[in-house]
Design a protein around this motif. Structure first.
Motif, PDB file in Angstrom:
ATOM      1  N   ARG A 143      52.641  55.684  57.775  1.00  0.00           N
ATOM      2  CA  ARG A 143      52.889  55.024  59.057  1.00  0.00           C
ATOM      3  C   ARG A 143      53.824  55.855  59.926  1.00  0.00           C
ATOM      4  NH1 ARG A 143      53.910  50.171  55.906  1.00  0.00           N
ATOM      5  NH2 ARG A 143      52.010  48.902  55.747  1.00  0.00           N
ATOM      6  N   ALA A 146      51.856  58.744  61.245  1.00  0.00           N
ATOM      7  CA  ALA A 146      50.941  58.314  62.306  1.00  0.00           C
ATOM      8  C   ALA A 146      51.693  57.988  63.586  1.00  0.00           C
ATOM      9  CB  ALA A 146      50.146  57.095  61.832  1.00  0.00           C
ATOM     10  N   ARG A 147      52.828  57.265  63.422  1.00  0.00           N
ATOM     11  CA  ARG A 147      53.616  56.916  64.607  1.00  0.00           C
ATOM     12  C   ARG A 147      54.206  58.170  65.246  1.00  0.00           C
ATOM     13  NH1 ARG A 147      53.775  54.208  68.985  1.00  0.00           N
ATOM     14  NH2 ARG A 147      55.864  53.602  69.678  1.00  0.00           N
ATOM     15  N   THR A 148      54.646  59.106  64.406  1.00  0.00           N
ATOM     16  CA  THR A 148      55.184  60.362  64.943  1.00  0.00           C
ATOM     17  C   THR A 148      54.111  61.128  65.698  1.00  0.00           C
ATOM     18  OG1 THR A 148      56.755  60.505  63.111  1.00  0.00           O
ATOM     19  CG2 THR A 148      56.323  62.525  64.352  1.00  0.00           C
ATOM     20  N   ALA A 149      52.895  61.137  65.116  1.00  0.00           N
ATOM     21  CA  ALA A 149      51.785  61.828  65.789  1.00  0.00           C
ATOM     22  C   ALA A 149      51.467  61.154  67.124  1.00  0.00           C
ATOM     23  CB  ALA A 149      50.555  61.840  64.882  1.00  0.00           C
ATOM     24  N   GLU A 150      51.500  59.806  67.132  1.00  0.00           N
ATOM     25  CA  GLU A 150      51.249  59.091  68.391  1.00  0.00           C
ATOM     26  C   GLU A 150      52.300  59.424  69.432  1.00  0.00           C
ATOM     27  OE1 GLU A 150      51.059  54.976  67.532  1.00  0.00           O
ATOM     28  OE2 GLU A 150      49.204  55.095  66.357  1.00  0.00           O
ATOM     29  N   LEU A 151      53.550  59.433  68.987  1.00  0.00           N
ATOM     30  CA  LEU A 151      54.631  59.753  69.926  1.00  0.00           C
ATOM     31  C   LEU A 151      54.509  61.187  70.426  1.00  0.00           C
ATOM     32  CD1 LEU A 151      57.663  58.032  68.151  1.00  0.00           C
ATOM     33  CD2 LEU A 151      56.529  57.310  70.257  1.00  0.00           C
ATOM     34  N   GLU A 152      54.177  62.107  69.508  1.00  0.00           N
ATOM     35  CA  GLU A 152      54.019  63.498  69.925  1.00  0.00           C
ATOM     36  C   GLU A 152      52.863  63.641  70.903  1.00  0.00           C
ATOM     37  OE1 GLU A 152      53.522  65.611  66.310  1.00  0.00           O
ATOM     38  OE2 GLU A 152      55.683  65.730  65.872  1.00  0.00           O
ATOM     39  N   SER A 153      51.742  62.925  70.605  1.00  0.00           N
ATOM     40  CA  SER A 153      50.589  62.973  71.506  1.00  0.00           C
ATOM     41  C   SER A 153      50.940  62.374  72.854  1.00  0.00           C
ATOM     42  CB  SER A 153      49.407  62.227  70.884  1.00  0.00           C
ATOM     43  OG  SER A 153      48.314  62.187  71.771  1.00  0.00           O
ATOM     44  N   SER A 154      51.642  61.226  72.821  1.00  0.00           N
ATOM     45  CA  SER A 154      52.039  60.587  74.077  1.00  0.00           C
ATOM     46  C   SER A 154      52.982  61.472  74.867  1.00  0.00           C
ATOM     47  CB  SER A 154      52.704  59.241  73.777  1.00  0.00           C
ATOM     48  OG  SER A 154      53.149  58.635  74.972  1.00  0.00           O
ATOM     49  N   LYS A 157      50.974  64.322  76.343  1.00  0.00           N
ATOM     50  CA  LYS A 157      50.207  63.892  77.506  1.00  0.00           C
ATOM     51  C   LYS A 157      51.113  63.669  78.708  1.00  0.00           C
ATOM     52  CE  LYS A 157      46.468  61.669  74.909  1.00  0.00           C
ATOM     53  NZ  LYS A 157      45.806  60.385  74.578  1.00  0.00           N
TER      54      LYS A 157
END
Length: 492
Positions: A143, A146-154, A157
């Motif tokens: 988790r 995944a959350r780190t990847a989401e934050l990095e992606s966000s 962007k």
């Protein structure tokens, strides 16, 4: 929910004792795995996940201490719980040795069933809880990843969006603004000044100056929308820069209202779309041009089909196909140049491509760029000359020779076609269809001249074509491509 069973390894060289251990531990509801020697126990460990090992200290070949040492050497089993069973009285030194080998407890013989079950149950439950914690820890790590990847992606962007915005503002393509609806005060950022072609130092942002830069029809529409109660508005509009240049923009605006619902502030973003508008205009123009050229090509093809004559169907089909192919070849050349024109030498090379003539042909002349209409008509005229020469003239024999020379003087192209070494030629008594089609294309379509000298040793043809005249587009009845390709040659 039922708990997942764990594996308990029982190691002893005496079957009776193993059976006794099974009976004692059966009520725990776990999986009991039997090994009758130390080596068999090692084989089981390599194949099975074991929670607790119950091992006899005194065994032949490989005793409990030696087995424990070998188990602990393997990275997978360094934390596996091992309980020693000893039928002899062990000293403190032996206990210390056992603990050093990895034992977690001792059970003396005779075994007290309740004590053995309690100890095994404790270590089995500890193993189960440890595995559960490991699973939860893995899930938590997944988790977190995944959350780190989401934050990095966000973040990426957001950073990319900000970079695009900064680039757009720097390029003068985007700007933002704020308008106090009550006081009439305006606030512009740097991009807004660039779009409107003014500088922050010299231009005062106020209603009168701003409206002076907006096309009057467009600003009236926006004000009318907000007066009607519109809270968000997007539209394309025009601005007129101080230097007189008109540019197209797309604007998005949102209104802020007070407690009574009255508009008090309007904020928005402006994007310069002038280049897009110009591209759309170019695309529309290109579409109309393509339509026009397609109609011209169809008119030429219609003329070829309608006016071609032949005594045999096969001859008719060959003549039509040859002329249509010539038209297609020049169309390809023009398409590659975006219909800017075609090189004369390229037209000649394309007509030569179907023939394997080696050194029979000599070409000489400068690079000449032809207008599209001139290239189309001249390509068909050259096709007639090549076709007739290959059938009846110099190119019909290996001994024949063809020299094509051209020059340009005062925007007049003069092309000389000289054949030699082929069959004897006699002047025709009347113009054949090929001759008439060539004359029609050069004289009627291009406003030039075509001269023929029917020498016995080979045809000499001279074409004069103006390069600057915008030639008329061929249509039915204008471009005579009729008849066979024959130039009325006669062999003697």
């Amino acid at each position: 929910m039922d708990q997942e069973k764990v594996n308990i390894l029982l190691v002893d060289d005496q079957p009776a004792k193993l059976l006794a251990y099974e009976v004692i531990l059966k009520d725990l509801g776990e999986n009991l795995v039997i090994a009758s020697s130390g080596r068999e126990a090692l084989e089981v460990l390599l194949k099975t996940e074991i929670a607790v090992i119950l091992v006899d200290v005194c065994m032949p070949e490989l005793d409990g201490f030696e087995l424990a040492a070998m188990i602990r050497e393997h990275p997978r089993f360094q934390k596996t719980a091992m309980i020693f069973i000893s039928a002899i009285q062990v000293s403190d030194i032996d206990r210390l040795r056992g603990y050093e080998m990895g034992a977690v407890d001792y059970v003396p013989v005779p075994v007290v069933p309740e004590v053995l079950r309690a100890k095994i149950k404790v270590f089995a439950e500890l193993y189960r809880k440890t595995r559960e914690l490991e699973r939860l820890n893995h899930e938590l790590e997944d988790r977190v990843r995944a959350r780190t990847a989401e934050l990095e992606s966000s973040t990426a962007k957001l950073r990319e969006s900000e970079q695009r915005r900064s680039m757009a503002i720097a390029a003068g393509k985007m700007g933002s603004w704020d308008w106090d609806w009550v006081s009439g005060d305006w606030m512009w950022d740097e991009g807004q000044y660039r779009i409107f072609g003014v500088s922050a130092e010299r231009f005062e942002v106020n209603p009168a100056n701003v409206q002076a830069l907006l096309h009057p029809d467009d600003v009236r529409k926006a004000i009318a929308e907000f007066n009607k109660g519109t809270r968000a508005y997007e539209t394309e509009f025009r601005i007129v820069r101080p230097d007189g240049e008109v540019r197209w923009c797309v604007g998005t605006a949102a209104a802020t209202v007070d407690e009574s619902g009255r508009v008090v502030r309007v904020s928005g973003v402006t994007v310069d779309i002038t280049e897009r508008k110009r591209a759309e205009e170019r695309q529309n123009l290109l579409a109309r041009e393509v339509d026009h050229r397609a109609k011209n090509a169809l008119a030429l093809a219609q003329s070829i089909v309608r006016l071609t004559r032949a005594d045999e169907v096969k001859d008719y089909v060959n003549a039509v196909e040859g002329r249509i192919n010539a038209l297609a070849r020049v169309h390809t050349i023009l398409s590659l140049s975006s219909w800017q024109g075609a090189e004369l030498s390229r037209l000649i090379d394309e007509e030569l491509a179907p023939y394997s003539l080696g050194d029979q042909i000599r070409l000489a002349g400068p690079e000449v760029q032809l207008l599209p209409a001139t290239a189309q008509t001249l390509a068909l005229a050259l096709h007639e000359l090549f076709t007739n020469s290959a059938k009846y003239g110099a190119l019909s024999t290996r001994s024949g020779r063809l020299a094509i020379d051209w020059r340009v003087e005062d925007e007049l192209l003069t092309l000389s076609w000289e054949e030699s070494g082929g069959p004897l030629v006699m002047a025709p008594k009347s113009r054949g269809f090929g001759t008439r089609s060539l004359l029609a294309s050069v004289e009627s379509q291009l406003g030039g001249q075509a001269q023929f000298d029917w020498r016995a040793e080979g045809l000499l043809c001279r074409l004069e074509v103006p390069l600057t005249r915008r030639t008329a587009t061929a249509g039915p009845g204008k471009f005579d491509t009729s008849g066979s390709a024959e130039l009325q040659r006669a062999s003697g």
